[in-house]
Write a protein that holds these residues in place. Structure first.
Motif, mmCIF file in Angstrom:
data_model
loop_
_atom_site.group_PDB
_atom_site.id
_atom_site.type_symbol
_atom_site.label_atom_id
_atom_site.label_comp_id
_atom_site.label_asym_id
_atom_site.label_seq_id
_atom_site.Cartn_x
_atom_site.Cartn_y
_atom_site.Cartn_z
ATOM 1 N N ALA A 1 0.855 -1.183 0.000
ATOM 2 C CA ALA A 1 0.000 0.000 0.000
ATOM 3 C C ALA A 1 0.892 1.234 0.000
ATOM 4 O O ALA A 1 1.920 1.265 0.674
ATOM 5 N N LEU A 2 0.500 2.219 -0.794
ATOM 6 C CA LEU A 2 1.256 3.468 -0.865
ATOM 7 C C LEU A 2 0.414 4.587 -0.272
ATOM 8 O O LEU A 2 -0.739 4.785 -0.669
ATOM 9 N N PHE A 3 1.000 5.302 0.685
ATOM 10 C CA PHE A 3 0.350 6.442 1.322
ATOM 11 C C PHE A 3 1.149 7.688 0.988
ATOM 12 O O PHE A 3 2.383 7.671 1.015
ATOM 13 N N GLY A 4 0.450 8.754 0.661
ATOM 14 C CA GLY A 4 1.095 10.026 0.357
ATOM 15 C C GLY A 4 0.466 11.139 1.161
ATOM 16 O O GLY A 4 -0.533 10.927 1.859
ATOM 17 N N PRO A 5 1.030 12.336 1.067
ATOM 18 C CA PRO A 5 0.480 13.461 1.820
ATOM 19 C C PRO A 5 -0.998 13.677 1.468
ATOM 20 O O PRO A 5 -1.377 13.643 0.301
ATOM 21 N N ALA A 6 -1.803 13.881 2.487
ATOM 22 C CA ALA A 6 -3.232 14.140 2.270
ATOM 23 C C ALA A 6 -3.402 15.530 1.667
ATOM 24 O O ALA A 6 -2.563 16.407 1.875
ATOM 25 N N PRO A 7 -4.475 15.730 0.929
ATOM 26 C CA PRO A 7 -4.731 17.063 0.362
ATOM 27 C C PRO A 7 -4.870 18.120 1.462
ATOM 28 O O PRO A 7 -5.240 17.808 2.599
ATOM 29 N N GLN A 8 -4.584 19.350 1.113
ATOM 30 C CA GLN A 8 -4.661 20.443 2.085
ATOM 31 C C GLN A 8 -6.056 20.584 2.686
ATOM 32 O O GLN A 8 -6.199 21.084 3.791
ATOM 33 N N THR A 9 -7.089 20.122 1.983
ATOM 34 C CA THR A 9 -8.449 20.212 2.514
ATOM 35 C C THR A 9 -8.654 19.303 3.721
ATOM 36 O O THR A 9 -9.648 19.434 4.424
ATOM 37 N N SER A 10 -7.720 18.377 3.969
ATOM 38 C CA SER A 10 -7.814 17.483 5.123
ATOM 39 C C SER A 10 -7.450 18.191 6.427
ATOM 40 O O SER A 10 -7.732 17.694 7.507
ATOM 41 N N TYR A 11 -6.813 19.342 6.308
ATOM 42 C CA TYR A 11 -6.371 20.084 7.491
ATOM 43 C C TYR A 11 -7.383 21.171 7.811
ATOM 44 O O TYR A 11 -7.984 21.754 6.920
ATOM 45 N N ASP A 12 -7.530 21.444 9.095
ATOM 46 C CA ASP A 12 -8.419 22.540 9.462
ATOM 47 C C ASP A 12 -7.603 23.805 9.702
ATOM 48 O O ASP A 12 -6.378 23.792 9.634
ATOM 49 N N SER A 13 -8.267 24.880 9.996
ATOM 50 C CA SER A 13 -7.577 26.163 10.156
ATOM 51 C C SER A 13 -6.690 26.208 11.390
ATOM 52 O O SER A 13 -5.839 27.081 11.517
ATOM 53 N N ALA A 14 -6.859 25.267 12.298
ATOM 54 C CA ALA A 14 -6.040 25.242 13.510
ATOM 55 C C ALA A 14 -4.632 24.709 13.247
ATOM 56 O O ALA A 14 -3.788 24.746 14.121
ATOM 57 N N LYS A 15 -4.382 24.204 12.037
ATOM 58 C CA LYS A 15 -3.079 23.654 11.656
ATOM 59 C C LYS A 15 -2.605 22.604 12.663
ATOM 60 O O LYS A 15 -1.765 22.876 13.509
ATOM 61 N N PRO A 16 -3.131 21.394 12.586
ATOM 62 C CA PRO A 16 -2.760 20.358 13.557
ATOM 63 C C PRO A 16 -1.273 20.015 13.491
ATOM 64 O O PRO A 16 -0.619 20.255 12.488
ATOM 65 N N ASP A 17 -0.797 19.468 14.584
ATOM 66 C CA ASP A 17 0.613 19.111 14.670
ATOM 67 C C ASP A 17 0.950 17.861 13.874
ATOM 68 O O ASP A 17 2.099 17.643 13.518
ATOM 69 N N ASP A 18 -0.036 17.031 13.613
ATOM 70 C CA ASP A 18 0.208 15.757 12.958
ATOM 71 C C ASP A 18 0.212 15.909 11.444
ATOM 72 O O ASP A 18 -0.391 16.822 10.898
ATOM 73 N N ARG A 19 0.900 15.003 10.771
ATOM 74 C CA ARG A 19 0.863 14.934 9.309
ATOM 75 C C ARG A 19 -0.219 13.938 8.932
ATOM 76 O O ARG A 19 -0.326 12.883 9.528
ATOM 77 N N PHE A 20 -0.996 14.280 7.929
ATOM 78 C CA PHE A 20 -2.049 13.395 7.471
ATOM 79 C C PHE A 20 -1.663 12.770 6.140
ATOM 80 O O PHE A 20 -1.012 13.403 5.308
ATOM 81 N N PHE A 21 -2.068 11.520 5.954
ATOM 82 C CA PHE A 21 -1.780 10.780 4.741
ATOM 83 C C PHE A 21 -3.071 10.277 4.133
ATOM 84 O O PHE A 21 -4.070 10.110 4.820
ATOM 85 N N SER A 22 -3.033 10.022 2.828
ATOM 86 C CA SER A 22 -4.163 9.385 2.163
ATOM 87 C C SER A 22 -3.635 8.172 1.408
ATOM 88 O O SER A 22 -2.478 8.151 0.971
ATOM 89 N N LEU A 23 -4.475 7.173 1.277
ATOM 90 C CA LEU A 23 -4.109 5.962 0.557
ATOM 91 C C LEU A 23 -4.112 6.260 -0.931
ATOM 92 O O LEU A 23 -5.127 6.663 -1.486
ATOM 93 N N LEU A 24 -2.966 6.079 -1.576
ATOM 94 C CA LEU A 24 -2.843 6.339 -3.007
ATOM 95 C C LEU A 24 -3.091 5.087 -3.832
ATOM 96 O O LEU A 24 -3.360 5.166 -5.027
ATOM 97 N N GLY A 25 -2.965 3.933 -3.210
ATOM 98 C CA GLY A 25 -3.209 2.673 -3.910
ATOM 99 C C GLY A 25 -2.781 1.490 -3.068
ATOM 100 O O GLY A 25 -1.970 1.624 -2.155
ATOM 101 N N ALA A 26 -3.370 0.341 -3.381
ATOM 102 C CA ALA A 26 -3.023 -0.893 -2.678
ATOM 103 C C ALA A 26 -3.146 -2.045 -3.651
ATOM 104 O O ALA A 26 -3.914 -1.991 -4.609
ATOM 105 N N GLY A 27 -2.371 -3.086 -3.427
ATOM 106 C CA GLY A 27 -2.392 -4.266 -4.286
ATOM 107 C C GLY A 27 -1.182 -5.125 -4.010
ATOM 108 O O GLY A 27 -0.520 -4.985 -2.989
ATOM 109 N N ASP A 28 -0.883 -5.999 -4.963
ATOM 110 C CA ASP A 28 0.284 -6.852 -4.771
ATOM 111 C C ASP A 28 1.324 -6.681 -5.870
ATOM 112 O O ASP A 28 2.264 -7.458 -5.961
#
Length: 115
Positions: free
Chosen positions: A48-75
């Motif tokens: 599975a490949l995870f990449g940076p989540a789109p900026q819309t995933s963050y709120d205006s409070a700018k969280p301390d954590d980094r968010f990822f989104s699943l870009l694809g999965a398979g074998d």
């Protein structure tokens, strides 16, 4: 103030090793603010490949954590390797971290947001 990418990746590696998994930096990017891609490999060959989540995933409070989104999965790891090569051409400062989390789910180590 945001944690540097270098420090964040080091902490990720420690958490994975601490949980009995394996992790390695495949490509080291910009120390201060490089984008991070996580390639998660399972024991049965699934990938599975995870990449940076789109900026819309963050709120205006700018969280301390980094968010990822699943870009694809398979074998078929070649598909994800090709995707990472395209990403490197677009942005040579990216980080690529490969994880074999063992019994723990990858979501235990990174914050995944669904698209």
């Amino acid at each position: 103030m945001r944690v540097t990418t270098d420090l964040w990746v080091s902490a990720l590696l420690r958490r994975v090793f601490g949980a009995g998994g394996f992790a390695a930096v495949v490509k080291r990017g910009a120390t201060e603010a490089g984008a991070v891609f996580v390639l998660a490999r399972g024991r049965l060959g699934e990938v599975a490949l995870f990449g940076p989540a789109p900026q819309t995933s963050y709120d205006s409070a700018k969280p301390d954590d980094r968010f990822f989104s699943l870009l694809g999965a398979g074998d078929d790891a070649a598909v994800f390797d090709a995707r990472l090569e395209r990403e490197k051409k677009f942005d040579p400062d990216i980080w690529v971290v490969e994880i074999e989390a063992g019994a723990a789910p990858v979501e235990e180590f990174i914050s995944v947001k669904s698209l």
